[in-house]
Design an enzyme around this catalytic site. Structure first.
Site, PDB file in Angstrom:
ATOM      1  N   HIS A 138      22.898  13.379  11.562  1.00 22.79           N
ATOM      2  CA  HIS A 138      21.637  13.145  12.220  1.00 22.79           C
ATOM      3  C   HIS A 138      20.598  14.236  11.702  1.00 22.79           C
ATOM      4  O   HIS A 138      20.880  15.435  11.746  1.00 22.79           O
ATOM      5  CB  HIS A 138      22.000  13.753  14.049  1.00 22.79           C
ATOM      6  CG  HIS A 138      21.020  13.455  14.794  1.00 22.79           C
ATOM      7  ND1 HIS A 138      20.922  12.589  15.866  1.00 22.79           N
ATOM      8  CD2 HIS A 138      19.657  14.102  14.824  1.00 22.79           C
ATOM      9  CE1 HIS A 138      19.763  12.517  16.453  1.00 22.79           C
ATOM     10  NE2 HIS A 138      18.926  13.502  15.636  1.00 22.79           N
ATOM     11  N   HIS A 155      28.589   5.793  20.299  1.00 21.76           N
ATOM     12  CA  HIS A 155      28.895   6.856  21.097  1.00 21.76           C
ATOM     13  C   HIS A 155      29.539   6.305  22.410  1.00 21.76           C
ATOM     14  O   HIS A 155      28.883   5.587  23.187  1.00 21.76           O
ATOM     15  CB  HIS A 155      27.666   7.779  21.650  1.00 21.76           C
ATOM     16  CG  HIS A 155      26.672   8.233  20.657  1.00 21.76           C
ATOM     17  ND1 HIS A 155      27.000   9.519  20.027  1.00 21.76           N
ATOM     18  CD2 HIS A 155      25.882   7.683  19.792  1.00 21.76           C
ATOM     19  CE1 HIS A 155      26.183   9.686  18.948  1.00 21.76           C
ATOM     20  NE2 HIS A 155      25.407   8.568  18.678  1.00 21.76           N
ATOM     21  N   PHE A 156      30.894   6.673  22.575  1.00 21.10           N
ATOM     22  CA  PHE A 156      31.539   5.735  23.667  1.00 21.10           C
ATOM     23  C   PHE A 156      31.918   6.987  24.801  1.00 21.10           C
ATOM     24  O   PHE A 156      32.450   6.476  25.793  1.00 21.10           O
ATOM     25  CB  PHE A 156      33.079   5.004  23.078  1.00 21.10           C
ATOM     26  CG  PHE A 156      32.555   4.012  22.589  1.00 21.10           C
ATOM     27  CD1 PHE A 156      31.495   3.146  22.570  1.00 21.10           C
ATOM     28  CD2 PHE A 156      33.802   3.276  21.651  1.00 21.10           C
ATOM     29  CE1 PHE A 156      31.320   1.993  22.056  1.00 21.10           C
ATOM     30  CE2 PHE A 156      33.286   2.352  21.032  1.00 21.10           C
ATOM     31  CZ  PHE A 156      32.284   1.524  21.153  1.00 21.10           C
ATOM     32  N   ARG A 157      31.699   7.945  24.815  1.00 27.02           N
ATOM     33  CA  ARG A 157      31.554   8.870  25.988  1.00 27.02           C
ATOM     34  C   ARG A 157      33.023   9.439  26.488  1.00 27.02           C
ATOM     35  O   ARG A 157      32.853  10.038  27.479  1.00 27.02           O
ATOM     36  CB  ARG A 157      30.547   8.289  27.165  1.00 27.02           C
ATOM     37  CG  ARG A 157      29.498   7.786  26.821  1.00 27.02           C
ATOM     38  CD  ARG A 157      28.474   9.013  26.124  1.00 27.02           C
ATOM     39  NE  ARG A 157      27.145   8.265  25.933  1.00 27.02           N
ATOM     40  CZ  ARG A 157      26.369   8.769  25.251  1.00 27.02           C
ATOM     41  NH1 ARG A 157      26.729   9.765  24.364  1.00 27.02           N
ATOM     42  NH2 ARG A 157      25.144   8.375  24.890  1.00 27.02           N
ATOM     43  N   HIS A 174      20.344   6.437  11.295  1.00 26.56           N
ATOM     44  CA  HIS A 174      19.054   6.185  11.984  1.00 26.56           C
ATOM     45  C   HIS A 174      17.581   6.479  11.434  1.00 26.56           C
ATOM     46  O   HIS A 174      16.979   7.368  12.002  1.00 26.56           O
ATOM     47  CB  HIS A 174      19.160   6.425  13.486  1.00 26.56           C
ATOM     48  CG  HIS A 174      19.787   7.680  13.798  1.00 26.56           C
ATOM     49  ND1 HIS A 174      19.275   8.970  13.155  1.00 26.56           N
ATOM     50  CD2 HIS A 174      20.673   8.175  14.797  1.00 26.56           C
ATOM     51  CE1 HIS A 174      20.124   9.866  13.944  1.00 26.56           C
ATOM     52  NE2 HIS A 174      20.801   9.436  14.880  1.00 26.56           N
ATOM     53  N   ASP A 209      24.039   2.817  16.783  1.00 26.82           N
ATOM     54  CA  ASP A 209      23.613   4.134  17.513  1.00 26.82           C
ATOM     55  C   ASP A 209      23.753   3.711  19.017  1.00 26.82           C
ATOM     56  O   ASP A 209      23.084   4.262  19.926  1.00 26.82           O
ATOM     57  CB  ASP A 209      22.564   4.947  17.099  1.00 26.82           C
ATOM     58  CG  ASP A 209      22.192   6.235  17.785  1.00 26.82           C
ATOM     59  OD1 ASP A 209      23.382   6.860  18.229  1.00 26.82           O
ATOM     60  OD2 ASP A 209      21.066   6.782  17.894  1.00 26.82           O
TER      61      ASP A 209
END
Ligand code: DOR
Length: 443
Positions: free
Chosen positions: A180, A63-65, A234, A307
């Site tokens: 997820h 997740h790089f935002r 995950h 993750d």
């Protein structure tokens, strides 16, 4: 006659089938020869005698935002962290602001990456109730590894709730879909029944093992019903393991991921690291961690993924449950798993399988995952003997911390090459943002 742009000499090449010494001849970013290559055959050469060479790691969950939450991370800092950790390819998740749920949002992320990304990249499109009809079309867009479905809510508001919509998502497309897996109804029920006055050590009760088991069971059932390949992210509980093993035994197209966090940390550490190790699904008790390791050893998991989910220390300092879930991990993914491997928990051959070869195969990545003639020269040169200590300061992530600060790890990254270009030298970034979109073989 100079045949190669670059020759990397004297390294031990690691693959899932074994370790062997070979020089690597590179031209136009690709591996064009391997074996014992003549000393005059390259315009440039790097001698890595004594080191091992791995294919670049492929992290299929970060997740790089960017866009929207760049105070925690952006494409530049996130991919810089990746490359410094030996990750040459990332797949980034759609829970940004706005969410990556349309063709335009995907195009925006790809455009933002030009001349800013330090590793190769692809962006998931998120499934949402508003785009169900378009998912089969979106998953084939260049620059995307496919669809991500949040079947339980986590950071952000992406969620596909209810079996009806989840079935529709599965029916709309053919590529493996990343999921997820936590049951939203149970999460909501637990949250309401446990109330607000909680300590972070209760996070594994707020999002309990049953929530994960229930959802994973349903995802496997829907996979069987629809025939859609699913990739469950995950995995965190011992209860999901027999379900996954049974699905695989029955030949269903089910694959799964485990993170270094769930293999390395346990719930005792809520006492020392507090909300820093709060993530969804939670880090759980030691019996879950040991069961996950057993499953790794039995070959149940297909891939390791980080993750990577950066939040600032200020955000993490909010009292639970207002503290956000997620911790950084892209820069420590390969080093932490390599350390486990060198401690004897995991053969190097299996590490390469799960961190490089299998992610490429599972997602149909063109030209990556192997050190072989014809493949991209994405190479990580490692000194397996050298020990080093993880520090917050060495982390390139904008959030500036790691749950592994202070840990001594064995196995140090010396050099990284991305499509034949050196991007890390002697453990130091050469600051070259030359990442490109990943290409896929998917038809
Ligand atoms: O803990 C998590 N944080 N789990 C997720 O699924 C999302 C992630 C995030 O984006 O912060």
């Amino acid at each position: 006659m100079q045949e190669f742009d670059l020759v990397i000499r004297g390294g031990q090449i690691v693959s899932s089938s074994g370790i062997s010494q070979a020089d690597i001849g590179i031209r136009d970013g690709r591996i064009v020869a391997m074996g014992s290559l003549e000393s005059s055959s390259g315009k440039a050469s790097v001698d890595v005698t004594g080191c091992h060479i791995f294919p670049g790691a492929i992290d299929t969950q970060v997740h790089f935002r960017e866009p929207g939450l760049e105070h925690k991370e952006d494409i530049s800092t996130g991919t810089h962290a990746a490359i410094c950790g030996g990750v040459t390819t990332i797949f980034e998740m759609p829970n940004t602001q706005p969410t990556t749920t349309s063709q335009e949002a995907l195009a925006d992320k790809l455009a933002r990456s030009t001349a800013r990304a330090y590793c190769d990249f692809a962006y998931f499109v998120g499934a949402a109730s508003t785009n169900l009809e378009h998912l089969a079309e979106f998953e084939m867009l260049p620059g995307s590894p496919g669809i991500k479905m949040f079947a339980g809510s986590s950071t952000g508001d992406l969620l596909v709730e209810g079996e009806g919509d989840q079935r529709k998502v599965m029916q709309n497309g053919t590529r493996p879909m990343s999921i997820h897996s936590e049951d939203e109804a149970r999460l909501r029920h637990l949250k309401e029944s446990l109330g607000e006055n909680l300590h972070v050590r209760q996070h594994p009760d707020v999002r309990d093992a049953e929530a994960a088991r229930l959802c994973t069971e349903r995802m496997i059932r829907l996979c069987e019903e629809t025939g859609r390949p699913i990739h469950i992210l995950h995995i965190s509980t011992k209860e999901e393991l027999p379900l996954l093993a049974d699905a695989k035994k029955r030949g269903l197209p089910v694959t799964c991921e485990v993170t270094p966090h769930h293999l390395t940390l346990n719930s005792d550490q809520y006492e020392t690291l507090g909300t820093l190790i709060q993530m969804n699904p939670p880090v759980r008790s030691e019996d879950h961690r040991l069961a996950l390791w057993n499953a790794v050893k039995e070959g149940l998991f297909d891939v390791f993924g980080s993750d990577h989910a950066p939040h600032t220390l200020e955000e993490k300092a909010k009292p639970y449950p207002n503290s956000p879930s997620g911790m950084p991990g892209v820069q420590t993914l390969f080093p932490v798993m390599l350390d486990w491997s060198l401690k004897g928990e995991l053969p190097l051959t299996q590490l390469v399988k799960m961190l490089m070869e299998r992610p490429a195969e599972l997602f149909g990545i063109a030209g990556k995952g192997h050190i072989q003639v014809g493949y991209d020269a994405d190479l990580v040169v490692v000194d397996l003997e050298r020990k080093w200590t993880v520090t917050n300061e060495a982390m390139k992530s904008k959030c500036g911390w790691t749950p592994y600060a202070g840990r001594e790890l064995k196995g140090a990254i010396e050099h990284v090459f991305l499509r034949g270009e050196q991007v890390v030298q002697g453990g130091i970034s050469l600051e070259r943002p030359i990442g490109q979109p990943v290409k896929f073989t998917w038809k």
